[in-house]
Design an enzyme around this catalytic site. Structure first.
Site, PDB file in Angstrom:
ATOM      1  N   SER A 243      -8.516   4.524   5.521  1.00 40.90           N
ATOM      2  CA  SER A 243      -8.212   3.224   4.934  1.00 40.90           C
ATOM      3  C   SER A 243      -9.317   2.220   5.291  1.00 40.90           C
ATOM      4  O   SER A 243     -10.497   2.481   5.042  1.00 40.90           O
ATOM      5  CB  SER A 243      -6.836   2.768   5.427  1.00 40.90           C
ATOM      6  OG  SER A 243      -6.357   1.683   4.688  1.00 40.90           O
TER       7      SER A 243
ATOM      8  N   ARG B 140       4.493  -7.298   6.803  1.00 42.82           N
ATOM      9  CA  ARG B 140       4.580  -5.888   7.163  1.00 42.82           C
ATOM     10  C   ARG B 140       5.509  -5.124   6.220  1.00 42.82           C
ATOM     11  O   ARG B 140       5.268  -3.963   5.896  1.00 42.82           O
ATOM     12  CB  ARG B 140       5.076  -5.758   8.601  1.00 42.82           C
ATOM     13  CG  ARG B 140       5.091  -4.345   9.149  1.00 42.82           C
ATOM     14  CD  ARG B 140       3.718  -3.734   9.194  1.00 42.82           C
ATOM     15  NE  ARG B 140       3.682  -2.531  10.017  1.00 42.82           N
ATOM     16  CZ  ARG B 140       2.602  -1.800  10.185  1.00 42.82           C
ATOM     17  NH1 ARG B 140       1.465  -2.114   9.577  1.00 42.82           N
ATOM     18  NH2 ARG B 140       2.623  -0.728  10.941  1.00 42.82           N
TER      19      ARG B 140
ATOM     20  N   ASP C 224      -1.290   8.738  -2.940  1.00 40.79           N
ATOM     21  CA  ASP C 224      -1.701   7.437  -2.404  1.00 40.79           C
ATOM     22  C   ASP C 224      -1.975   6.491  -3.571  1.00 40.79           C
ATOM     23  O   ASP C 224      -2.955   6.649  -4.295  1.00 40.79           O
ATOM     24  CB  ASP C 224      -2.963   7.620  -1.550  1.00 40.79           C
ATOM     25  CG  ASP C 224      -3.445   6.324  -0.903  1.00 40.79           C
ATOM     26  OD1 ASP C 224      -2.882   5.247  -1.192  1.00 40.79           O
ATOM     27  OD2 ASP C 224      -4.396   6.403  -0.108  1.00 40.79           O
TER      28      ASP C 224
ATOM     29  N   HIS D   4      -0.200   6.653   1.007  1.00 39.68           N
ATOM     30  CA  HIS D   4      -1.353   6.205   1.786  1.00 39.68           C
ATOM     31  C   HIS D   4      -1.231   6.626   3.254  1.00 39.68           C
ATOM     32  O   HIS D   4      -2.217   6.970   3.899  1.00 39.68           O
ATOM     33  CB  HIS D   4      -1.460   4.676   1.685  1.00 39.68           C
ATOM     34  CG  HIS D   4      -2.688   4.108   2.307  1.00 39.68           C
ATOM     35  ND1 HIS D   4      -3.953   4.417   1.859  1.00 39.68           N
ATOM     36  CD2 HIS D   4      -2.871   3.252   3.339  1.00 39.68           C
ATOM     37  CE1 HIS D   4      -4.857   3.773   2.595  1.00 39.68           C
ATOM     38  NE2 HIS D   4      -4.216   3.057   3.500  1.00 39.68           N
ATOM     39  N   ASP D   5      -0.015   6.610   3.771  1.00 37.75           N
ATOM     40  CA  ASP D   5       0.228   6.985   5.162  1.00 37.75           C
ATOM     41  C   ASP D   5      -0.139   8.426   5.480  1.00 37.75           C
ATOM     42  O   ASP D   5      -0.198   8.801   6.654  1.00 37.75           O
ATOM     43  CB  ASP D   5       1.711   6.777   5.510  1.00 37.75           C
ATOM     44  CG  ASP D   5       1.946   5.436   6.210  1.00 37.75           C
ATOM     45  OD1 ASP D   5       0.960   4.715   6.453  1.00 37.75           O
ATOM     46  OD2 ASP D   5       3.101   5.127   6.505  1.00 37.75           O
TER      47      ASP D   5
END
Lengths: 379, 379
Positions: free
Chosen positions: B158, B228, B323, B356-357
Site C-alpha cells: 500500500s 478508521r 483489492d 486490500h488487506d
C-alpha cells in the site's frame, strides 16, 4: 409582463398537495402513528377509467417533487424531471403520475420534525422506525384517497426500486407493472457498512442531542455533511470520478494545506454542505435503517424465489454496468427469481459510466428502454 | 520461572531503538525539521559485507514493529509477523531486516505529538507536511547511520509500496530490489475522496482544536473513529465482508434501534474505537495527505514511463484480485512502465478474497511468491 418560458416537454408549474390520514398506521417496528400527513404531487390527468396512474417512489434524499417546478422558480427542479413530462419517457399525456414524500421524510410528510402530540415537542429520534413495507402501506392509503384501485405502474430507483418491488408483493392486485431500477433485493454487508458510517457520523455529532436537536436550535450538520460525502462516493463510479475530477489540483500544484487542493475535495465538501443545510438528520437515520432492514427473503429463510412468488406484475428491471453500490448482479438476483416464478420480466443492463447515479440521468439507451416499456403499457 | 514459549519461526523478543539526527531535513512542502528522531527495529544480523539489509516500509497505520514481540508481551505482535522471521518468506537467517516508524508518525519517531522547540508546545497541526519522498530521505539517513550503503531489498504494501517504489527513483544506486505490493503509482479521485472524508471527520470534530488538542487534554476520537471505519470498508472486499458478516443480525432479528444490529456494525465500531484510542489524529491527517500527493509522474507531465526511468532495481510487483482500493490495474501501470524501461520486473496477481488487506495476510500463494523472490536475492 412576460410569462416565463416553459420548455415544451416540461411538466410545468406544479404545487404539492397534502393528504391527511386519521386512521392508525401500525408499523413493522411495533410502533404506530395515530394520524399522519403525506405530501404528494401529481402530473397529468387521471383518466375516466382511473387506470393510468403511475406512482414514483423516491430514494434516500428524494421527495414528492418529481418533475416540473414551483411557481416561484425559473427552472424545472423536480428530481426526475428528465423522465416525467409530456413527450418524455414517462409521458404525462398518457399517464397520471404521482410523486410522494415518504413517511418519516423531511419534505412535508409527517416525520421527525413534526409535532409529537403525545409529548408536545417534535418527534425527533422518537419517530418510530419505518420500513419499506410501511411506506408502501402508507402509499396504498394515498391511492385509496385518490380513488386509484390499481396502478398502471410503480417505478423507483435504488431505495425507490425496493418500494416498487415491495408493492408487487404487498398489493399484487393493485400494481400491474413495476420498474425496479438500480436496486437490490437486500443490502450487502458493505452497503450496511457505509450506512453505519453515515449514521455514526450523525449520532456522535455533539449537536445531535439524542435526536432532539430541534429544541436546542442546532442541527448535527457536521455529521450529516460527512454522511452525504460518504454517500456521494458510493453514488459515482471510480471511473466517472476519475474522468470528472481526476487528480486536478485547484491551485495547479500542491499547496500543502488541509484546505481544498484537489477538485474532488471541493465537489464533496460542496455536496456535503448543501445537503447538511437542507436535509433532516433524523430522516437520514431512519431512511438508512429502512434500507438496511429491507430483505423480503428473510421471512422465507433467505429464499428470494419464494419471497417473490406473490408478484403478478409485469416487470422492468434495469441495472447499470458501473454501479458498484447496487451492482448488476444484485438486479439479476431479482430477475432470476421473478423469471423462475414465471413472471413477465424484462431486464436491461445499461452501459452508462456514471455509477449508481446513472438512474437519475438521461442516458439515451436507458431512456429508450423506459420509453418503450411505458409505451407498451395499456391503460 | 519458566521462559515463555516462542514459536520456532518467531523473530523473538525485540526492542525498538532510536536514532537521533541533528542535520536539517528540508521537506518537499517547503517546511524543515532542524532535528528529529526515528524509531526503528531490527531482526536478524547485518552480514560482514553489509549487503543483506532489507527495509520494511509501513502503510497508513503501521509502525517500526514489524515482527516479534516485546518483552512484556505473551505473543508476537509485529504487524507483518507472518512474513518476517527465521524460516519465513523474509527470512531473518539470511536478511537483516529493519522496520522504521516514519517521520510524522505517532509510534516514537518525531511527529505531531513531539515538542516543537520553537513554541515550547507539541507540534500538533503545525508539524510540517511530509511526503513519501521525504520519508525515503529520512530512511536513507537511517541507513547511513547503520552503515548500509545499499539495501538488498526495500519492501512495502500500500503506502509502503509507494515508498519502496520511490526508493528506486530517489536512490537507485542504494536499492538492489524492491517489492511493491497492493500499491499504485498515484491515488485515484475516488481514493482521494475517501481520504478527504476521513480528514473532514477529524478536522470538524470539536475536539480537534485546530490540531492542538493535546493542550486541551482531549483528542478528536469521534473523527478518528469515523475515519478508521471508512478506511476499513475500503480495506476489505465486498465479498469478504459478505462472507465474514453477511447480514447476520446480532439479536437474530431486527430490534429497530440505532444500537448494534448487524454484525458488520459491531466489527466497524470495534475497529474504530480501538484505533481512535491508540492513534494520533494529526498523524492520520499527515499520512493521508502524503498518500494524496504521491505522484512520481506529475513532474514528468503525467508520463509514468519517464518517471520510472531512473529505476535500476529488480522489482516484484504484487496485486490482489479483490483489492478495489488499489486494484490490480493500478499495479499493472507500474509493471508496464518498468518493463517499458527494460527493468527486471516480476508481477504476481494473487487471487485472495480479502481485498486490500490481503497484503497483510499469509495467503499461501502470495507467501510462496515472496519466499521465492527473496530466495533468489543474492547477498
Amino acid at each position: 409582463m412576460t410569462e416565463p418560458q416553459i420548455e415544451p416537454q416540461s411538466a410545468g408549474v406544479v404545487a404539492p398537495a397534502t393528504a391527511r390520514f386519521d386512521d392508525v398506521l401500525r408499523l413493522r417496528s411495533g410502533g404506530r402513528l395515530d394520524g399522519y400527513e403525506l405530501v404528494y404531487e401529481i402530473y397529468g390527468e387521471l383518466n375516466a377509467a382511473r387506470s393510468n396512474a403511475v406512482l414514483v417512489c423516491h430514494a434516500l434524499s428524494g421527495s414528492h417533487h418529481v418533475a416540473g417546478r414551483y411557481a416561484d422558480e425559473d427552472e424545472d427542479s423536480g428530481w426526475w424531471n428528465n423522465l416525467v413530462g409530456p413527450g418524455k419517457p414517462l409521458d404525462t399525456r398518457k399517464f397520471f403520475v404521482i410523486g410522494i414524500n415518504n413517511l418519516g421524510g423531511c419534505n412535508g410528510s409527517t416525520g421527525p420534525r413534526s409535532l409529537n402530540l403525545a409529548t408536545g415537542r417534535p418527534w425527533g429520534a422518537d419517530f418510530p422506525f419505518v420500513t419499506v413495507e410501511d411506506w408502501v402501506d402508507a402509499q396504498a392509503r394515498l391511492a385509496d384517497e385518490l380513488g386509484i384501485d390499481s396502478f398502471a405502474a410503480v417505478i423507483g430507483g435504488s431505495l425507490g426500486g425496493m418500494q416498487a418491488l415491495s408493492w408487487t408483493l404487498q398489493y399484487p392486485e393493485r400494481v400491474r407493472h413495476a420498474a425496479v431500477i438500480a436496486s437490490a433485493p437486500k443490502l450487502s454487508a458493505q452497503n450496511i457498512a457505509f450506512n453505519e458510517v453515515a449514521r455514526q457520523a450523525i449520532l456522535t455529532d455533539p449537536d445531535f442531542h439524542d435526536g432532539h436537536f430541534y429544541e436546542h436550535g442546532v442541527a448535527p450538520e457536521r455529521g450529516l455533511r460527512l454522511a452525504r460525502m460518504v454517500g456521494h462516493i458510493t453514488y459515482l463510479s471510480d471511473d466517472a470520478m476519475g474522468e470528472k475530477f481526476g487528480r486536478s489540483l485547484c491551485h495547479g500544484k500542491a499547496v500543502y494545506s488541509y484546505g481544498i487542493e484537489f477538485e474532488i475535495e471541493s465537489y464533496l465538501r460542496h455536496q456535503g454542505d448543501k445537503f447538511a443545510r437542507q436535509f433532516d438528520a433524523n430522516t437520514y437515520l431512519l431512511t438508512t435503517k429502512a434500507l438496511d432492514y429491507y430483505d423480503p427473503a428473510f421471512a422465507h429463510g433467505g429464499d428470494l424465489i419464494a419471497a417473490l412468488a406473490a408478484a403478478r406484475a409485469g416487470f422492468l428491471v434495469v441495472a447499470f454496468t458501473t454501479d458498484w453500490r447496487f451492482a448488476p448482479a444484485r438486479s439479476r438476483e431479482i430477475v432470476y427469481a421473478l423469471a423462475h416464478n414465471g413472471c413477465d420480466v424484462s431486464y436491461a443492463e445499461i452501459d452508462c459510466p456514471a455509477g449508481h447515479d446513472s438512474f437519475l440521468l438521461a442516458d439515451p439507451q436507458y431512456h429508450a428502454v423506459l420509453a418503450a416499456w411505458f409505451d407498451r403499457i395499456e391503460v
